[in-house]
Design an enzyme around this catalytic site. Structure first.
Site, PDB file in Angstrom:
ATOM      1  N   TYR A 236       0.893  -1.162   0.000  1.00  0.00           N
ATOM      2  CA  TYR A 236       0.000   0.000   0.000  1.00  0.00           C
ATOM      3  C   TYR A 236       0.923   1.200   0.000  1.00  0.00           C
ATOM      4  O   TYR A 236       1.781   1.318   0.892  1.00  0.00           O
ATOM      5  CB  TYR A 236      -0.870   0.021   1.258  1.00  0.00           C
ATOM      6  CG  TYR A 236      -2.122  -0.817   1.185  1.00  0.00           C
ATOM      7  CD1 TYR A 236      -2.473  -1.670   2.229  1.00  0.00           C
ATOM      8  CD2 TYR A 236      -2.976  -0.751   0.088  1.00  0.00           C
ATOM      9  CE1 TYR A 236      -3.639  -2.433   2.182  1.00  0.00           C
ATOM     10  CE2 TYR A 236      -4.140  -1.514   0.030  1.00  0.00           C
ATOM     11  CZ  TYR A 236      -4.458  -2.342   1.080  1.00  0.00           C
ATOM     12  OH  TYR A 236      -5.604  -3.099   1.037  1.00  0.00           O
ATOM     13  N   ASP A 264      -6.075  -0.697  -6.393  1.00  0.00           N
ATOM     14  CA  ASP A 264      -7.549  -0.580  -6.370  1.00  0.00           C
ATOM     15  C   ASP A 264      -8.049  -0.044  -5.038  1.00  0.00           C
ATOM     16  O   ASP A 264      -9.242  -0.116  -4.741  1.00  0.00           O
ATOM     17  CB  ASP A 264      -8.188  -1.951  -6.652  1.00  0.00           C
ATOM     18  CG  ASP A 264      -7.784  -2.984  -5.603  1.00  0.00           C
ATOM     19  OD1 ASP A 264      -8.118  -4.171  -5.768  1.00  0.00           O
ATOM     20  OD2 ASP A 264      -7.117  -2.602  -4.608  1.00  0.00           O
ATOM     21  N   HIS A 353     -10.066  -6.990  -5.259  1.00  0.00           N
ATOM     22  CA  HIS A 353      -9.732  -6.947  -3.818  1.00  0.00           C
ATOM     23  C   HIS A 353     -10.678  -7.846  -3.019  1.00  0.00           C
ATOM     24  O   HIS A 353     -11.049  -7.539  -1.885  1.00  0.00           O
ATOM     25  CB  HIS A 353      -9.853  -5.500  -3.338  1.00  0.00           C
ATOM     26  CG  HIS A 353      -8.890  -5.081  -2.268  1.00  0.00           C
ATOM     27  ND1 HIS A 353      -7.784  -4.297  -2.484  1.00  0.00           N
ATOM     28  CD2 HIS A 353      -8.910  -5.304  -0.942  1.00  0.00           C
ATOM     29  CE1 HIS A 353      -7.173  -4.058  -1.333  1.00  0.00           C
ATOM     30  NE2 HIS A 353      -7.830  -4.666  -0.390  1.00  0.00           N
TER      31      HIS A 353
HETATM   32  C1  LIG Z   1      -9.994 -11.369   2.610  1.00  0.00           C
HETATM   33  C2  LIG Z   1      -9.063 -10.195   2.650  1.00  0.00           C
HETATM   34  C3  LIG Z   1      -8.563  -9.682   1.452  1.00  0.00           C
HETATM   35  C4  LIG Z   1      -7.680  -8.603   1.467  1.00  0.00           C
HETATM   36  C5  LIG Z   1      -7.310  -8.025   2.713  1.00  0.00           C
HETATM   37  C6  LIG Z   1      -7.782  -8.531   3.912  1.00  0.00           C
HETATM   38  C7  LIG Z   1      -8.675  -9.612   3.878  1.00  0.00           C
HETATM   39  C8  LIG Z   1      -9.204 -10.159   5.172  1.00  0.00           C
HETATM   40  N1  LIG Z   1      -6.511  -6.888   2.695  1.00  0.00           N
HETATM   41  S1  LIG Z   1      -7.226  -5.525   3.301  1.00  0.00           S
HETATM   42  O1  LIG Z   1      -7.614  -5.764   4.651  1.00  0.00           O
HETATM   43  O2  LIG Z   1      -6.358  -4.402   3.179  1.00  0.00           O
HETATM   44  O3  LIG Z   1      -8.400  -5.324   2.409  1.00  0.00           O
HETATM   45  C9  LIG Z   1      -5.653  -6.739   1.640  1.00  0.00           C
HETATM   46  C10 LIG Z   1      -4.434  -6.000   1.737  1.00  0.00           C
HETATM   47  O4  LIG Z   1      -3.956  -5.676   2.837  1.00  0.00           O
HETATM   48  N2  LIG Z   1      -3.791  -5.681   0.576  1.00  0.00           N
HETATM   49  C11 LIG Z   1      -4.250  -6.113  -0.658  1.00  0.00           C
HETATM   50  O5  LIG Z   1      -3.649  -5.808  -1.685  1.00  0.00           O
HETATM   51  N3  LIG Z   1      -5.362  -6.897  -0.766  1.00  0.00           N
HETATM   52  C12 LIG Z   1      -6.034  -7.239   0.363  1.00  0.00           C
HETATM   53  N4  LIG Z   1      -7.081  -8.117   0.295  1.00  0.00           N
HETATM   54  C13 LIG Z   1      -7.519  -8.641  -1.043  1.00  0.00           C
HETATM   55  C14 LIG Z   1      -6.775  -9.947  -1.381  1.00  0.00           C
HETATM   56  O6  LIG Z   1      -5.423  -9.684  -1.694  1.00  0.00           O
HETATM   57  C15 LIG Z   1      -7.397 -10.635  -2.592  1.00  0.00           C
HETATM   58  O7  LIG Z   1      -7.523  -9.698  -3.645  1.00  0.00           O
HETATM   59  C16 LIG Z   1      -8.752 -11.258  -2.262  1.00  0.00           C
HETATM   60  O8  LIG Z   1      -8.746 -11.781  -0.963  1.00  0.00           O
HETATM   61  C17 LIG Z   1      -9.042 -12.391  -3.229  1.00  0.00           C
HETATM   62  O9  LIG Z   1     -10.322 -12.862  -3.023  1.00  0.00           O
HETATM   63  P1  LIG Z   1     -10.655 -14.162  -2.137  1.00  0.00           P
HETATM   64  O10 LIG Z   1     -10.528 -13.754  -0.718  1.00  0.00           O
HETATM   65  O11 LIG Z   1     -12.055 -14.488  -2.545  1.00  0.00           O
HETATM   66  O12 LIG Z   1      -9.680 -15.259  -2.515  1.00  0.00           O
END
Ligand SMILES: Cc1cc2c(cc1C)[n+](S(=O)(=O)[O-])c1c(=O)[nH]c(=O)nc-1n2C[C@H](O)[C@H](O)[C@H](O)COP(=O)(O)O
Length: 490
Positions: A236, A264, A353
């Site tokens: 990030y 995104d 995401h």
């Molecule tokens: C489930 C989940 C996803 C997060 C995630 C945290 C969780 C609990 N976090 S977030 O808190 O900031 O949104 C990140 C993250 O740190 N950085 C990121 O690039 N994607 C983040 N993602 C998105 C992740 O990298 C994938 O794009 C997404 O999880 C794929 O979908 P599925 O969970 O259905 O496999």
């Protein structure tokens, strides 16, 4: 001489606020207005032991990095600290019972089983954070549904005695065509956090992407890797570019083999389950002149550093500060894939995401189906590695994506749920289940290696149609069917 709990407990206000973390006391009075998570959550633990609350959200080196040494007050005699009496919480007692009654790991047969167990056994705030997605969670559901609109056209009478589904991603040879994608706050689900994903990734020789917002520190996760285990860094971008440059250079120095810049999330999405969870800390916090509304749950509270001004103009700078391959994570239309090629990055992740950002964004796999024919038409398909994530829950989802041209598939929540419910053994079983499903899927589609997977093996005519079926005729289905309704007299 250790401080006593009584002494610490006297500093329980905005005027003088001490907290205990891992048996040491810290004076956070001056830090209160800068805390991204707001003052309220700290004041709730003023004068007390805040370790349990602190642990999942903050990497272990947070206090050393961000709190002046003069505020580190030294050890506390923990025998003199009154235990925070969690009022007997009936919900917690029921949750503990559900944990005791949960199915054996061997009774989990697919990735969705882990979700089902995690939903029943995780703390509400943790489940809320992992499972939540933006607004009405339409894209969350579409991510998985989209795979159901892709059908196979399998080949027959192919000698599939020996099947090999290994591949390479960014030059790294991996045993299976999926990777552990970046998901924040691993310690919400399990006290050991992301290092458990590291261990399972090593065992199955797949790549782990380390999140910026991991609970474990970056170095802890890198140190947990063994031998030549490959890890990528998810970034990030911080509004303070000097911090970003330091993080990127450190990641490269530690041996990260890919920089996945998340594009995104100029701000983290509104995830209402997360907002309703106990991380919702009432009260707001003035942070560098802008009010931080911490009633947006953990997501918003931990992400105020993210720079919404990030743009294509920044790509040359990133290329100037690192030799790692640069991949843009969160690309959602083919026009931006072509811009990524123009800007000379090495890859993209077609992703929304996990539905946690813009609701009604299309699934990664649908964008993949839009993208690859255009890249092939322009002769660019080898200029960039195209990954996809979101909603992959079966090996057949992975195979479908590879047939459409993906280099690999990122998987997020399933590994979090497996870890939360069963620790490292859960993640290991989840990966083993995928291995078994991959072997079967490849064999039944009539392919012996991933380079044989191609668009002719799938039917995607329906992929782009988001029309829902005719609303189910529940009444007719259930009630007005005299032939089968017992006792009905025509
Ligand atoms: C489930 C989940 C996803 C997060 C995630 C945290 C969780 C609990 N976090 S977030 O808190 O900031 O949104 C990140 C993250 O740190 N950085 C990121 O690039 N994607 C983040 N993602 C998105 C992740 O990298 C994938 O794009 C997404 O999880 C794929 O979908 P599925 O969970 O259905 O496999």
């Amino acid at each position: 001489m250790a401080l006593s709990g009584v002494e610490v407990s006297k500093h329980d206000s905005k005027e003088s606020c001490w907290v205990i973390i891992h048996g040491k006391a810290y004076d956070v009075t001056e830090f209160l207005p800068e805390h991204p998570g707001g003052m309220g959550i700290i004041l709730k633990y003023a004068g007390k032991d805040a370790t349990e609350e602190f642990e999942p959200i903050h990497p272990p080196d947070t206090l050393d990095k961000y709190l002046d040494k003069s505020k580190h007050l030294g050890p506390v005699d923990m025998s003199t600290v009154a235990k925070i009496k969690e009022a007997e919480d009936p919900e917690e007692a029921e949750r503990q019972q559900r944990i005791a009654d949960k199915p054996l790991l061997s009774q989990c047969y697919n990735l969705m089983d882990f979700e089902s167990v995690a939903k029943r056994t995780m703390k509400r705030g943790a489940w809320g954070y992992y499972s939540s997605a933006a607004d009405d969670e339409i894209t969350l559901r579409e991510n998985h549904e989209a795979f159901h609109r892709i059908w196979f056209r399998p080949r027959i009478l192919v000698d599939v005695k020996k099947v090999d589904f290994s591949t390479t991603m960014l030059g790294t040879k991996v045993d299976m065509p999926f990777y552990v994608t970046a998901t924040a706050l691993g310690k919400l689900g399990h006290p050991e956090g992301e290092v458990l994903l590291t261990k399972a990734a090593k065992k199955h020789n797949v790549v782990q992407m380390i999140p910026t917002l991991a609970s474990c520190s970056f170095d802890e996760i890198m140190d947990a890797a063994e031998g030549d285990q490959v890890q990528w860094m998810q970034l990030y971008v911080n509004s303070d570019r000097a911090i970003t440059e330091r993080i990127v250079k450190h990641a490269e120095k530690r041996g990260c083999k890919g920089l996945f810049i998340t594009v995104d999330a100029p701000q983290l999405g509104r995830r209402e389950k997360d907002m309703r969870s106990k991380f919702t800390d009432q009260g707001s916090n003035v942070q560098s002149g802008q009010a931080t509304d911490t009633s947006q749950g953990a997501a918003r509270a931990i992400s105020s550093f993210i720079d919404p001004s990030l743009s294509w103009d920044d790509i040359p700078w990133f290329k100037s500060i690192t030799n790692m391959p640069i991949i843009l994570k969160g690309v959602q239309r083919v026009e931006d894939v072509l811009k990524a090629v123009e800007h000379g990055v090495q890859g993209v992740v077609l992703s929304n995401h996990g539905g946690r950002q813009l609701d009604f964004a299309r699934s990664g796999v649908e964008v993949l189906a839009e993208t690859m024919p255009v890249l092939r038409e322009l002769g660019l398909q080898d200029r960039i590695e195209v990954f996809v994530d979101g909603g992959a829950r079966r090996a057949t989802d992975i195979i479908k994506a590879l047939c459409l041209g993906a280099k690999g598939v990122g998987i997020g929540r399933p590994f979090l749920y497996a870890m939360s419910a069963y620790g490292v053994d859960g993640v290991d079983r989840a990966m083993q289940l995928l291995r078994d499903e991959l072997e079967m899927g490849m064999r039944l589609i009539g392919c012996t290696s991933v380079d044989q997977l191609n668009p002719s093996l799938v039917d995607i005519r329906n992929l782009g149609s988001h029309v829902t079926g005719v609303p189910r005729d529940h009444l007719g289905h259930k009630i007005y069917d005299p032939l089968v309704t017992p006792g009905f007299k025509p």
